[in-house]
Every structure is written in C-alpha cells, then in structure tokens.
Design an enzyme around this catalytic site. Structure first.
Site, PDB file in Angstrom:
ATOM      1  N   ASP A  18     126.438  95.671  64.249  1.00  0.00           N
ATOM      2  CA  ASP A  18     125.455  95.070  63.534  1.00  0.00           C
ATOM      3  C   ASP A  18     124.861  95.380  62.289  1.00  0.00           C
ATOM      4  OD1 ASP A  18     125.577  93.055  65.592  1.00  0.00           O
ATOM      5  OD2 ASP A  18     124.002  94.004  66.838  1.00  0.00           O
ATOM      6  N   GLU A 215     126.870  83.521  64.194  1.00  0.00           N
ATOM      7  CA  GLU A 215     125.483  84.241  64.042  1.00  0.00           C
ATOM      8  C   GLU A 215     125.882  85.466  62.998  1.00  0.00           C
ATOM      9  OE1 GLU A 215     126.276  86.583  67.630  1.00  0.00           O
ATOM     10  OE2 GLU A 215     128.065  87.125  67.079  1.00  0.00           O
TER      11      GLU A 215
END
Length: 481
Positions: A18, A215
C-alpha cells in the site's frame, strides 16, 4: 546511483504494501501499511517509513516506526490493524497521517512536525457537530484514505471500499459501500466541511466498465489536472482517472500496472498472467520529467506478506499514461548490468506449468501446492534477509527483466531443495532455442551450485529460467560473468 535498484526496492525482509510515495524536502518518503511475514491476516505490524534521496532511488533508509497501533484511544490494546495510510503536508506546514483500522469504520489523524518523526494522535475525522464519520446511520465506510492539500489551501479526503462489511466489525453500524467518495476538510484537518460525495460508483451509471472502483484511493495533482489512482474490482491492477476539479468530472484513463501484466497486450486471462495475483495498492510519484507508479506484489502463497515495488511510467503526448510492464529494474533508470550476482527474489515473472493463480481465493496454499512462490526461511524480522523462490517443479518459470547483455559468457545458479533435471535459460518464454542449459542435481542437503556456457547476443534482454525434471527446486540466485 550508489547501487542498482531492484524490485522489490526495499530489503527482502521488509513487507510494506500500500505504499504512498511523497516528496518532502528533497527526499521521497514511502508510507504504507506493514505486513508481518507469514501472518494469518493483513497489516499486523506498526507503521514504519522508508525514504530515499530524490536523485538516488536505490538508497533507501529505514526511518523506523512512525505510529503504533495502540496510540489511537479507540485501540488501546493494539488489537485492531492499521490498514493503508496516506500523508500530506497541511497548510500549517505540519505533516498529517490519515489511517483507518481494518474495518472499524472510523478514520484517524495523527500529526508530526517532520515527515518521518513520531506522529501523535490528533483526532478522528468528524462532522461539525462532533459525530465521528462512520458513526452516523447511512455513512459511507471510511477506508483507505487518500489526502490532498491543494495549492489553494483546501484539503480533500478520498475514501471507499467495494465490499459490504459485517456490522459486527464496524461497531454494529450499518455502513454503506457505494464506491469511492470525496469530502473536504476544514483547516484543522479533522472536521468535515462538505458532506461525503460519491465520485466513483462501484457499479451502474458512472462506474468505469470492467475497471470499476474497488479500494485504494490515491490522489495527485499535475498542473491544473487531478489524477486519481485506485484498485479496480480485479484487485491485481491499479487504474487512474483524471479531472480538472478535485470533487467531480473524473474520466477513466486506463490501467497503470497489473501484478501479472493483465490487460497488457490484450491479455485478460488470469491463468496466463506473468505472476501470482491478489490485491494491490499504491500511488504515483512525479520527479522532474519522470513519473512512477508504486504498487505491491504477493508472496508466500497468501495475501498477508506483500512487498513494495515500483515501475517507471511512459506518458503520451496527450498527457495520458501507458500501462507499465512489471519488471525487476523498476527504479533503476534502465536495465540491470549484464554481469554480476542477482538474487532470485527479484524475479518479476513467476509461473508454473499450469500458469498462475490468485492468492486471495479460497485455500491458496492447497490450491497452489504445486506452484512456485517467493518465501523466506525463519520468522518475521528486521534484517538478515534470505528470500528465495521455493517449489519450482517441472515446467516452472522465473523471469527477470531487463539486463544489458553483451559481456557474460557463463551463467551459474545457486539452488536448493530436492531436484534432478536441468535449468533452461532463455531470452524468450518459449524456450525453443535456450541460451544455456544448466544441469541440476540437488539433494536437499544444502546449496547446490551449477553453471553452463551462455550464448546471448548483445542488447537489452529478459532472462527466463525454466526447471525441467523431477522434484522441487528452490531458486536462490544466479550469476552472470
């Protein structure tokens, strides 16, 4: 650069998915969540930060822990998990860290005077009346923050998640998951100024067909254009959309990167991907005239040991971006040297004789028991990396891109496991005319070294290693000389 840069670009023992890259004061800082090797779930470790000089993306420095799970008063025991964060420099010059605990349905903010210092809890994103976002009936689930402090002083927060979350996970609040949303924050960086607005529907009118929002919200600004990066419902790809305003009008741009090079050259068959698939998340980095996309790869035959990678992007004359190919040399500025020793862990391509699979499916270790995978010996740790490719059975391929060939006349390998056969080395994936054939006789009692002559013309080349034989070989490294 001090040294060559590889993918993954951090040490082999580090598991940072991420990753959001930001430039502050002449350095690139990467903020991500923090997986624990071989963990049973995502993001079990505290937030750490890594940084590198803007002029040397091979020289990464561990800045240490910047925020711990138990610093938020809603998580005093540290039982909830710190999912993907983002950071911006606020109008007051301080640095603001935005985070969400797994599926708790709240978004926290921490603040620090320096980009990689000790962040201190500031508060939870809330409405003007003090109600925390995610605690009001019908709220969109606060998840995966992307934050932008715009040049005009306005602050924009992006969020969203595709899959409905059980109410038990979010404090028994029934929250909505309609797609990607945006809201404006007050100058205090925690109070909502404008109501959350749906920008990226996950389905139906306004969604991006075949690349619908899932997402991983991430936002950048380039001149007068806003670039929104997100993970689509395919999970393995990062896509982008652009607009001339931060709160609407976004137009789909395309795929920036896919872990398995899906959608590149028209391939949409996941079993024919170039690497194993799962979720990915990251952001864009703009340095001078160059653009990069940061993302993560999957390891260890599950979704919980992910590693930071990056690729350079090519920009078209109209300002759009081409999809980047997954490589072993993403931040190197060009191909790797065609001589020297390389660890097998930097393979950008990996597949079995039956292709690849998904790590986010049911029972991946069982389903993919005959497939190769990246792993390490020992437990999660901070140092002494020993990552390698395990379980290369007959027909398995590890690919490395790219090298500037022309000097090497031999190739040698270090392998382990119990395997009898040969390694074919080729610059193409069909192996019809291998450039080298290395005999393999590994009996599982240590490291086996073997070599062969290499016949390869000069030029920028990929290197593919295919095991042919019996047993299961562990691929540790190779040397070109």
């Amino acid at each position: 650069m001090k040294q060559q840069a590889y993918n993954p670009y951090l040490p082999s023992w580090e598991y940072i998915p991420d990753g959001e890259p930001h430039v502050f004061g002449g350095r690139v800082y990467v903020y991500g969540s923090h997986d624990r090797f071989n963990a049973p779930i995502f993001c079990m470790n505290d937030y750490v930060c890594w940084s590198a000089p803007v002029d040397d993306l091979s020289d990464w420095q561990n800045e240490g822990v910047i925020f711990r799970k138990n610093q938020d008063p809603k998580n005093p025991l540290g039982l909830r998990l710190l999912f993907a964060p983002d950071v911006c420099q606020g109008p007051d010059g301080r640095y603001y860290l935005y985070y969400a605990y797994d599926f708790m349905g709240m978004m926290g903010v921490a603040v620090c005077d320096t980009p990689a210092g000790q962040y201190q809890f500031l508060g939870h994103v809330h409405y003007p009346d003090g109600t925390v976002w995610g605690r009001r009936a019908g709220d969109q689930l606060p998840f995966d923050p992307g934050v932008l402090a715009d040049e005009d002083g306005r602050v924009w927060l992006y969020s969203g998640f595709y899959t409905p979350v059980p109410a038990v996970a979010s404090g028994f609040r029934k929250l909505r998951n309609d797609g990607g949303v945006v809201l404006e924050l007050e100058q205090d960086m925690v109070t909502i100024k404008t109501e959350p607005k749906l920008l990226f529907p996950k389905e139906g009118p306004g969604s991006f067909p075949n690349h619908e929002f899932f997402e991983a919200s991430s936002i950048r600004k380039d001149g007068d254009r806003y670039i929104f990066v997100y993970s689509s419902r395919h999970n393995h790809e990062l896509c982008y959309a652009t607009s001339h305003r931060p709160d609407g009008g976004f137009v789909y741009g395309g795929t920036l990167v896919s872990q398995g090079d899906l959608f590149l050259d028209g391939n949409e068959d996941e079993t024919k991907g170039t690497n194993y698939l799962g979720n990915t998340h990251g952001g864009m980095l703009h340095l001078g005239k160059d653009w990069y996309i940061f993302y993560h790869r999957q390891t260890n035959r599950h979704s919980y040991s992910r590693q930071a990678c990056a690729e350079k992007l090519v920009r078209n004359p109209d300002g759009s971006f081409r999809q980047a190919e997954v490589t072993s040399c993403g931040l190197n500025g060009g191909p790797l040297r065609g001589v020297g020793r390389y660890e097998a862990r930097i393979a950008c391509n990996l597949w079995s004789r039956d292709g690849v699979g998904r790590y986010d499916g049911s029972s991946p270790k069982k389903v993919l028991k005959n497939h190769p995978y990246f792993t390490q010996r020992g437990r999660d740790r901070e140092g002494n990396g020993n990552q390698y490719i395990a379980n290369m059975q007959d027909g398995a391929v590890a690919g490395f891109k790219y090298f500037q060939m022309g000097e090497a006349a031999t190739v040698s390998v270090e392998v382990g496991g119990t395997a009898e056969g040969k390694l074919l080395v080729s610059e193409t994936t069909d192996f019809s005319e291998p450039n080298a054939v290395i005999p393999i006789h590994s009996r599982g009692d240590g490291i086996c070294r073997a070599s062969a002559g290499l016949q390869m013309a000069a030029g920028v080349k990929a290197l593919y290693f295919q095991f042919s034989g019996a047993g299961a070989m562990n691929f540790i490294g190779f040397e070109l000389k």
